[in-house]
Design a protein around this motif. Structure first.
Motif, PDB file in Angstrom:
ATOM      1  N   ARG A  99       1.009  -1.289  -0.026  1.00 22.18           N
ATOM      2  CA  ARG A  99       0.001  -0.150   0.008  1.00 22.18           C
ATOM      3  C   ARG A  99       0.861   1.152   0.065  1.00 22.18           C
ATOM      4  O   ARG A  99       2.168   1.013   0.393  1.00 22.18           O
ATOM      5  N   TYR A 111      -7.460  -3.686  -4.909  1.00 19.92           N
ATOM      6  CA  TYR A 111      -7.738  -2.100  -5.084  1.00 19.92           C
ATOM      7  C   TYR A 111      -6.942  -0.929  -3.967  1.00 19.92           C
ATOM      8  O   TYR A 111      -6.495  -0.065  -4.313  1.00 19.92           O
ATOM      9  N   GLN A 112      -6.770  -1.627  -2.866  1.00 17.43           N
ATOM     10  CA  GLN A 112      -6.171  -1.085  -1.911  1.00 17.43           C
ATOM     11  C   GLN A 112      -4.616  -1.102  -2.033  1.00 17.43           C
ATOM     12  O   GLN A 112      -4.088  -0.378  -1.052  1.00 17.43           O
ATOM     13  N   ASP A 114      -1.100  -0.459  -3.992  1.00 17.98           N
ATOM     14  CA  ASP A 114      -0.643   0.555  -5.264  1.00 17.98           C
ATOM     15  C   ASP A 114       0.723   0.038  -5.877  1.00 17.98           C
ATOM     16  O   ASP A 114       0.943   0.454  -7.112  1.00 17.98           O
ATOM     17  N   TRP A 116       2.886  -3.681  -7.286  1.00 14.27           N
ATOM     18  CA  TRP A 116       2.780  -5.068  -7.314  1.00 14.27           C
ATOM     19  C   TRP A 116       4.003  -5.701  -7.688  1.00 14.27           C
ATOM     20  O   TRP A 116       4.720  -5.121  -8.648  1.00 14.27           O
TER      21      TRP A 116
END
Length: 126
Positions: A99, A111-112, A114, A116
């Motif tokens: 995140r 979706y939480q 940011d 990856w």
């Protein structure tokens, strides 16, 4: 450039263990919630486990509770997923995620997150 790199995947027999590791670079992630997700062929990505900044709070999916453990080492900018008692249904590509800084909720939704990694394949044979 922020980068998350997973390692430790492979082929293992049912009942075996693997330890996945995620190395973060580009900035410190000591103030970021970190998580693991997975995606099996033909299925949607699903939450596996997540851990707070300090490591004192974790969440895991019901399907892996009691078998998988998430941990982190902020000094090394790494997060790990210890997987024991592996089952064929655990077969998937496993992704590390982070995140944005200072967001405190240990999120369970993709979706939480940011940032990856590229993923590492875990295959469990029966």
């Amino acid at each position: 450039q922020v980068q998350l790199v997973e390692s430790g995947g492979g082929l293992v027999q049912a009942g075996g263990s693997l330890r996945l590791s995620c190395a973060a670079s580009g900035r410190t992630f000591s103030n970021s919630v970190m998580g693991w997700f997975r995606q099996a062929p033909g299925k949607e990505r699903e939450f596996v486990a997540a851990i707070s900044w300090t490591g004192d709070s974790t969440k895991s999916a019901d399907s892996v509770k009691g078998r998988f453990t998430i941990s982190r080492d902020n000094a090394k900018n790494t997060v790990a997923l210890q997987m024991n008692g592996l089952k064929p249904e655990d077969t998937a590509v496993y992704y590390c995620a982070a995140r944005s800084s200072y967001r405190t909720i240990v999120g369970t939704f993709g979706y939480q997150y940011d940032y990856w990694g590229q993923g590492t394949q875990v295959t469990v044979s029966s």
